[in-house]
Design an enzyme around this catalytic site. Sequence first.
Site, PDB file in Angstrom:
ATOM      1  CG  HIS A 115      21.340  57.010 -33.697  1.00  0.00           C
ATOM      2  ND1 HIS A 115      21.968  58.041 -33.035  1.00  0.00           N
ATOM      3  CD2 HIS A 115      20.357  57.573 -34.433  1.00  0.00           C
ATOM      4  CE1 HIS A 115      21.387  59.186 -33.357  1.00  0.00           C
ATOM      5  NE2 HIS A 115      20.412  58.935 -34.208  1.00  0.00           N
ATOM      6  CB  THR A 121      24.462  58.868 -30.393  1.00  0.00           C
ATOM      7  OG1 THR A 121      23.396  57.901 -30.409  1.00  0.00           O
ATOM      8  CG2 THR A 121      23.942  60.205 -30.899  1.00  0.00           C
ATOM      9  CE  LYS A 122      22.583  53.905 -28.952  1.00  0.00           C
ATOM     10  NZ  LYS A 122      21.824  55.047 -29.445  1.00  0.00           N
ATOM     11  CG  ASN A 123      30.466  52.365 -28.088  1.00  0.00           C
ATOM     12  OD1 ASN A 123      29.578  53.073 -27.677  1.00  0.00           O
ATOM     13  ND2 ASN A 123      31.366  51.804 -27.266  1.00  0.00           N
TER      14      ASN A 123
END
Length: 379
Positions: free
Chosen positions: A178, A180-182
């Site tokens: 997603h 928002t992930k790294n």
Amino acid sequence: MIPFNKPYFSGKESRYIEEAVRSGKISGDGMFTQRVHRFFEESLGFRKVLLTTSCTDALEMAALLLNVQPGDEIIMPSFTFVSTANAFVLRGATIVFADSTALNPNMSTADLEQLVTPRTRAIVPVHYAGIACDMDAIQQVATRHGLAVIEDAAHAIDSYHRGRPLGSLGSLATFSFHETKNIISGEGGMLVLNEGRYDARAEVIREKGTTRSAFHRGEVDKYGWVDVGSSFLPSDIIAAYLWAQLEQMDDIQRVRRAIWQRYYHALAPLVAHGIGLPVLPDYATNNGHLFYLMCRSLAERTALLSYLKARQVWAVFHYLPLHRSAYYAAKHDGRALPWAEHYGERLVRLPLFYELTEPDQQRVIEAVLEFYSSPASSD
């Protein structure tokens, strides 16, 4: 406004998406999907992986692979995202919530064995903030009782437990890409198969319950419907975006860890005033996924978030513990889970993304320090 998150763009994503389009195959399991699979299997040492449309879908595949049935019990932390539970609730399972630890929001193992009953099928540890759960203790309980372990590693790419990558320890594991992930692809996820007995059925479930993947490899002369399943595989366009990110993973991780360390060192003086900072057990590593503070009360957290917003800093809290949710509260067995509620009421996440500049990060740090030295906050 300093945003909470900003998706990272390496510069090659558009080119690779165009390559995928020009290849003439933009549905699932195209050339970029295969590159991503090889990366995780060869570079990170995962036994076998399958890209999915989300971590939620990877969790739903895991529930199907375990043949979870109504009445089965699944143990997981209450302090987690709803997808962790939904995947098993959809199959009729009863969720048995574990509390968090006093050390960090991860699942407590202190009372884990007492939660096991003859109906328990699996334990689902969630590696919150990319920090490993106590997998030794979890695996010992699982082994004694013949339970599957499914790692929810949505936060945990490039993080380790005693030198082994998170996602390689359970029978199955799930990851999120997603935005928002790294490492991101907008939406997207991955299922890790650490035991060969799941391989063939996982392919079938991922392709709507059919033998389509085997057909395209020439292993069967036709494909048909042989099991339950759904459309869990992503377009190769999503994989193309993800491939561009994976090429830059070392740089992304270097930058994110540096941002995390700057927060930690600058805000460390707050610990003396009762403000909590992330704690890494000696068996865990930090992948720079998120940085959080622990306020001293719900009222203080509300005041801090308002103070930061007024200074153009977008910070957020995280999960409402699932045992307190509108949907599941009446289904919970009534046990008190004080540490899950503690994190649910007091945790604040600060902005952390690749393009967060040092001056902007310093603005965030100064705003937090100013709040705790102002009349708005007192010991």
